[in-house]
Design a protein around this motif. Structure first.
Motif, PDB file in Angstrom:
ATOM      1  N   THR A  14       3.179  -1.461  -2.842  1.00 26.05           N
ATOM      2  CA  THR A  14       1.862  -1.224  -2.230  1.00 26.05           C
ATOM      3  C   THR A  14       0.779  -2.185  -2.696  1.00 26.05           C
ATOM      4  O   THR A  14      -0.273  -2.265  -2.072  1.00 26.05           O
ATOM      5  CB  THR A  14       1.359   0.192  -2.573  1.00 26.05           C
ATOM      6  N   ASP A  15       0.997  -2.830  -3.848  1.00 24.59           N
ATOM      7  CA  ASP A  15      -0.021  -3.704  -4.440  1.00 24.59           C
ATOM      8  C   ASP A  15      -1.354  -2.976  -4.630  1.00 24.59           C
ATOM      9  O   ASP A  15      -2.420  -3.582  -4.601  1.00 24.59           O
ATOM     10  CB  ASP A  15      -0.217  -4.945  -3.553  1.00 24.59           C
TER      11      ASP A  15
ATOM     12  N   THR B 197       5.596   5.626  10.253  1.00 28.53           N
ATOM     13  CA  THR B 197       5.506   4.192  10.523  1.00 28.53           C
ATOM     14  C   THR B 197       6.099   3.457   9.337  1.00 28.53           C
ATOM     15  O   THR B 197       5.656   3.659   8.194  1.00 28.53           O
ATOM     16  CB  THR B 197       4.020   3.760  10.666  1.00 28.53           C
ATOM     17  N   GLU B 198       7.092   2.612   9.589  1.00 32.77           N
ATOM     18  CA  GLU B 198       7.633   1.819   8.476  1.00 32.77           C
ATOM     19  C   GLU B 198       6.687   0.653   8.227  1.00 32.77           C
ATOM     20  O   GLU B 198       6.409  -0.148   9.126  1.00 32.77           O
ATOM     21  CB  GLU B 198       9.038   1.310   8.813  1.00 32.77           C
TER      22      GLU B 198
ATOM     23  N   GLN C 167      11.647   0.387   2.676  1.00 30.69           N
ATOM     24  CA  GLN C 167      11.395   1.311   1.551  1.00 30.69           C
ATOM     25  C   GLN C 167       9.922   1.691   1.344  1.00 30.69           C
ATOM     26  O   GLN C 167       9.552   2.209   0.276  1.00 30.69           O
ATOM     27  CB  GLN C 167      11.978   0.774   0.219  1.00 30.69           C
ATOM     28  N   VAL C 168       9.081   1.417   2.325  1.00 29.49           N
ATOM     29  CA  VAL C 168       7.693   1.891   2.268  1.00 29.49           C
ATOM     30  C   VAL C 168       7.327   2.441   3.649  1.00 29.49           C
ATOM     31  O   VAL C 168       7.298   1.689   4.631  1.00 29.49           O
ATOM     32  CB  VAL C 168       6.697   0.772   1.886  1.00 29.49           C
ATOM     33  N   ASP C 169       7.072   3.755   3.716  1.00 31.24           N
ATOM     34  CA  ASP C 169       6.763   4.389   5.004  1.00 31.24           C
ATOM     35  C   ASP C 169       5.463   5.163   4.906  1.00 31.24           C
ATOM     36  O   ASP C 169       5.177   5.798   3.886  1.00 31.24           O
ATOM     37  CB  ASP C 169       7.872   5.383   5.379  1.00 31.24           C
ATOM     38  N   ARG C 170       4.696   5.107   6.012  1.00 26.26           N
ATOM     39  CA  ARG C 170       3.489   5.946   6.083  1.00 26.26           C
ATOM     40  C   ARG C 170       3.780   7.096   7.035  1.00 26.26           C
ATOM     41  O   ARG C 170       4.240   6.873   8.166  1.00 26.26           O
ATOM     42  CB  ARG C 170       2.292   5.133   6.567  1.00 26.26           C
TER      43      ARG C 170
ATOM     44  N   VAL D  54       0.305   9.854   4.294  1.00 26.59           N
ATOM     45  CA  VAL D  54       0.747   9.591   2.917  1.00 26.59           C
ATOM     46  C   VAL D  54       1.768   8.454   2.965  1.00 26.59           C
ATOM     47  O   VAL D  54       2.484   8.304   3.955  1.00 26.59           O
ATOM     48  CB  VAL D  54       1.372  10.833   2.232  1.00 26.59           C
ATOM     49  N   ILE D  55       1.780   7.670   1.887  1.00 24.38           N
ATOM     50  CA  ILE D  55       2.731   6.549   1.822  1.00 24.38           C
ATOM     51  C   ILE D  55       3.862   6.970   0.897  1.00 24.38           C
ATOM     52  O   ILE D  55       3.639   7.229  -0.296  1.00 24.38           O
ATOM     53  CB  ILE D  55       2.025   5.277   1.314  1.00 24.38           C
ATOM     54  N   ILE D  56       5.038   7.096   1.473  1.00 22.60           N
ATOM     55  CA  ILE D  56       6.191   7.560   0.679  1.00 22.60           C
ATOM     56  C   ILE D  56       7.104   6.374   0.365  1.00 22.60           C
ATOM     57  O   ILE D  56       7.442   5.586   1.242  1.00 22.60           O
ATOM     58  CB  ILE D  56       6.977   8.668   1.417  1.00 22.60           C
TER      59      ILE D  56
END
Ligand code: NAD
Ligand code: ADE
Length: 481
Positions: A252-253, A365-366, A370-373, A382-384
């Protein structure tokens, strides 16, 4: 062997050169494993041993694999997580033919269990002699296979994956059903009988082994590597201290300083995670069920709260409990917009992924792999990370080499001891053992030189005074470090 004939299932074989360069750098950072190669390599202590491994196929694991190979073992490997493989590591190992590898980053569940099956299935024999496991999936497959074969022998019934809700268990049952259907009615029974034992890497896997042992269901000899001090108090703490922020930042930086970060669970992993977040300038909140760990957290200066009381104010949530059902969909429904949710415990059930996926009106939304909202109907999201699986291995590259050298030196010593004692009664089937403290201290010692650390010599008079042998072990068995 002709590379075309060498059995493997990997992606990006063309990354072998890159993988080899990183393996060479890792070797310098892994004095424990290299010390073991130096000491035991000439004696070929694993000569003739067939070792199967289910453990994140990373560069660090590559150095473990090549250590087992250097000691004389034949090796087959897969990852213990669908997202944790570093493809260049797998490619380098296959190119060197130091192990058959069945792993790539981004496996489906079906592919994951097929890879596990291949890793356990040796050509022209009953199976491996010794097993390295991380989280217990390979051990589980063997045990479920034996159960199903016994049931089949009695009733002629095949297991039906459709009878199981859990998606992973469906795959386990598919593999077992297919081997029975193919007429292999004793595959898993023979494998379990042939297997000398398993060395288990992590807290959750050890928990599974202890449960099976207590119920009298464990068919193998087992060594608990996790509870070696040089594993548990280093990998779980300092490893996670390094790889949690690495995973968060690569994914996510996000700026961590100033944020409210909730760490669920203040065991060894939670302690490392909380320390990292505090050092990054976050305001850290801990949730705990155990009053001792809660008190430890409070005395380290963390707020200790119930999740419900911080769920709508915090920015980052990390689960580290080894338990299930920690962050539920209804919690995420109450979080701030773009709160980050990740897990660093072994499995994917600390975060209620099923509940989020099924939440009425949810939109996924990808952002990148490995990072999905996940956006809720009210518009907040939420960002999972890593679909609720280990974020440090899914979104980054796991722990760094030096700390993995401590863990894997224990693994190598455990494999040697299981193999060397295959014909003795040192280890009994169905029981779980730890390595002796002498070996734990040996692993630590192998790492001191690289850090320019000097050990003070204990005089005989001092040793007598504190009642320990002059050459160690320097603590009694129950000392907590
Ligand atoms: P641990 O037993 O030391 O700590 C877990 C803590 O969680 C305990 O203190 C326990 O009281 C607490 N807990 C349990 N249920 C809880 C709940 N409902 N709410 C809040 N707290 C709760 O275990 P550990 O060694 O810290 O390992 C934790 C997990 O991390 C395990 O699954 C382990 O396998 C895994 N692990 C992951 C990595 C990695 O690289 N990602 C490394 C090592 C271990
Ligand atoms: N567990 C945590 N970090 C790891 C790594 N880098 N390699 C293998 N297993 C790990």
């Amino acid at each position: 062997m002709d590379p075309a004939k060498f059995e493997s299932d990997i992606k990006y074989a063309d990354q072998a050169e890159f993988g080899r360069k990183e393996l060479a750098i890792a070797e310098i950072e892994m004095p424990g494993l290299m010390g073991i190669r130096e000491e035991y390599g000439p004696k070929q202590v694993l000569k003739g041993a067939k070792v199967s491994g289910s453990l994140h196929m990373t560069i660090q694991t590559g150095v473990l694999i090549e250590t087992l190979h250097a000691l004389g073992a034949s090796v087959r490997w897969c990852s213990c997580n669908i997202y944790s493989t570093q493809d260049h590591a797998a490619a380098a190992i296959v190119a060197a033919q130091t192990s058959n590898v069945f792993a790539w980053k981004g496996e489906t569940l079906e592919e994951y269990w097929d890879c596990t099956n291949k890793m356990l299935t040796w050509p022209d024999c009953d199976g491996p002699d010794i097993l390295v496991d991380d989280g217990g999936d390979a051990t589980l497959l063997i045990h479920e296979g034996v159960k199903a074969e016994r049931h089949f022998a009695k009733t002629g019934e095949l297991p039906d994956p459709a009878n199981f809700d859990n998606l992973e268990f469906k795959q386990v049952m598919r593999i077992i059903r297919d081997s029975l259907k193919a007429g292999l009615t004793q595959k898993w029974t023979k494998m379990a009988n042939n297997l000398i034992g398993v060395s288990e890497e992590t807290t959750t896997g050890v928990h599974r082994l202890n449960q099976m042992s207590a119920k009298g269901e464990l068919l193998l000899r087992a060594i608990n590597v996790n509870d070696s001090v040089t594993k548990q108090k280093f990998d779980n703490i300092y490893g996670c201290k390094h790889s949690l922020p690495d995973g968060l930042m690569r994914a996510t930086d996000v700026m961590i300083a100033g944020k409210e970060v909730v760490i669920c669970g203040f065991g060894d992993v939670g302690k490392g995670c909380a320390m990292a977040m505090k050092n990054s300038g976050a305001r850290v909140v801990v949730t705990e069920v155990d009053p001792i760990c809660a008190l430890q957290a409070a005395m380290e200066g963390y707020s200790v709260k119930k999740l419900e009381n911080v769920v709508s104010t915090a920015d980052i949530f990390v689960t580290a409990t080894g338990n299930k059902g920690i962050i539920m969909a209804h919690h995420m429904a109450q979080m701030k917009n773009n709160a980050i949710v990740g897990n660093i415990g072994h499995f994917d059930n600390e975060i209620d992924m099923d509940g989020v996926e099924k939440y009425p009106g949810i939109k996924r939304t990808e952002i990148k792999a490995q990072v999905d909202r996940y956006e809720f109907p009210d518009g907040h999201g939420v960002i999972i990370l890593a679909q609720g699986r280990l974020l440090n291995l899914g979104c980054a590259t796991g722990h760094p080499s030096f700390v993995m050298s401590c863990s894997f030196a224990n693994q190598a010593l455990a494999q040697i001891d299981l193999w060397e004692n295959k014909d003795t009664d040192k280890y009994a089937k169905g029981k779980v053992y730890k390595l002796p403290k002498e070996l734990d201290e040996k692993v630590a010692k192998l790492h001191l030189g690289a850090l320019n650390a000097e050990l003070t010599d204990l005089s005989q008079e001092q040793a007598d005074y504190i009642d320990v042998p002059q050459a160690g072990p320097f603590k009694h068995e129950l000392y907590r470090y």
